[in-house]
Design an enzyme around this catalytic site. Structure first.
Site, PDB file in Angstrom:
ATOM      1  N   ILE A 182       0.829  -1.200   0.000  1.00 48.59           N
ATOM      2  CA  ILE A 182       0.000   0.000   0.000  1.00 48.59           C
ATOM      3  C   ILE A 182       0.867   1.255   0.000  1.00 48.59           C
ATOM      4  CG2 ILE A 182      -1.719   1.284   1.365  1.00 48.59           C
ATOM      5  CD1 ILE A 182      -2.603  -1.476   2.493  1.00 48.59           C
ATOM      6  N   CYS A 183       0.421   2.293  -0.748  1.00 51.78           N
ATOM      7  CA  CYS A 183       1.037   3.612  -0.709  1.00 51.78           C
ATOM      8  C   CYS A 183       2.474   3.575  -1.239  1.00 51.78           C
ATOM      9  CB  CYS A 183       0.968   4.166   0.716  1.00 51.78           C
ATOM     10  SG  CYS A 183       1.414   5.903   0.909  1.00 51.78           S
ATOM     11  N   ILE A 184       3.467   3.873  -0.407  1.00 50.66           N
ATOM     12  CA  ILE A 184       4.865   3.883  -0.827  1.00 50.66           C
ATOM     13  C   ILE A 184       5.496   2.497  -0.774  1.00 50.66           C
ATOM     14  CG2 ILE A 184       5.768   4.406   1.468  1.00 50.66           C
ATOM     15  CD1 ILE A 184       7.118   5.766  -1.913  1.00 50.66           C
TER      16      ILE A 184
ATOM     17  N   PRO B 183       4.915  -0.299  -2.264  1.00 49.11           N
ATOM     18  CA  PRO B 183       5.215  -0.970  -3.532  1.00 49.11           C
ATOM     19  C   PRO B 183       6.579  -0.605  -4.113  1.00 49.11           C
ATOM     20  CG  PRO B 183       2.949  -0.227  -3.527  1.00 49.11           C
ATOM     21  CD  PRO B 183       3.600   0.378  -2.323  1.00 49.11           C
TER      22      PRO B 183
ATOM     23  N   THR C 235      -1.898  -0.603  -4.260  1.00 45.84           N
ATOM     24  CA  THR C 235      -2.837   0.514  -4.407  1.00 45.84           C
ATOM     25  C   THR C 235      -2.167   1.797  -3.919  1.00 45.84           C
ATOM     26  OG1 THR C 235      -5.142   1.193  -4.030  1.00 45.84           O
ATOM     27  CG2 THR C 235      -3.949   0.315  -2.138  1.00 45.84           C
TER      28      THR C 235
END
Length: 219
Positions: A135-137, A139, A190
């Site tokens: 999630i968010c950073i 990835p 995401t």
């Protein structure tokens, strides 16, 4: 059968730990879906401590595991104790802690390294072909876990996307309310607060991610 999900936290607070709203949304959705959840965090010092009122660095030291316990209401374990064999899937919320405490991405970009215990656990899920949600950073760490060719998203941030590509990943732009899935690797990502302007926007994508990760445990 009840699904068992491991969640890796990175402290408490968007600027120096786990993004609290992302973490709570994740834990809430997992509970709503009837999952059994165990939070983990590395027992290490934070890179630094940020005053979340004014954004300034504070002259003190905090522990990632201890701070993560704030979000988990004390129900968090040292990641050294985590075993991928005990769980069906793994989810990592965002916040700068993922880029500062779980890895060195915030300072080193594409040349970053990942905390050895975090990397070992994530790689164990990947090797077992168990679903992972980033999630968010978080990835940004996908290529370090899966190797070249992995597909993920952090939304539309060009600089972060470029770093992902430089590490060998394939970045796919994504609306904040949507998810990107690497079907071959069972990896779901995401953007959340990489793009979200409201908690509702963040929740829309996170809920889809959690639902898809659970679905993939049955595939």
């Amino acid at each position: 059968m009840t699904k068992k999900i491991a969640v890796i936290l990175s402290g408490c607070g968007v600027y120096d730990g786990s993004e609290i709203q992302e973490s709570v949304i994740t834990l809430l959705r997992l509970d709503q879906r009837g999952c059994q959840v165990q939070c983990f965090a590395p027992d290490v010092a934070q890179k630094h401590v940020i005053n979340h009122l004014n954004g300034e660095e504070m002259p003190e030291s905090r522990n990632v595991l201890v701070e993560s316990a704030r979000i988990a209401r004390g129900e968090v374990k040292d990641i050294a104790l985590a075993n991928a064999d005990d769980f069906d899937a793994l989810i990592v919320p965002g916040g700068f802690g993922a880029a500062k405490n779980l890895s060195s991405f915030a300072s080193d970009g594409a040349a970053c390294s990942v905390n050895l215990q975090v990397q070992a656990l994530a790689e164990a899920f990947a090797e077992a072909r168990k679903p992972v949600g980033l999630i968010c950073i978080s990835p940004a760490l996908a290529a370090k876990i899966y190797g070249p060719g992995v597909t993920c998203t952090i939304g539309t941030d060009a600089e972060t996307a470029q770093a992902i590509e430089k590490m060998g990943g394939t970045h796919q732009e994504c609306e904040v309310t949507e998810i990107v899935e690497d079907t071959a690797r069972k990896l779901v990502s995401t953007p959340a607060y990489m793009s979200a302007k409201t908690i509702s926007e963040a929740a829309a994508g996170i809920n889809k991610l959690v639902d898809r990760v659970i679905e993939l445990t049955q595939a």
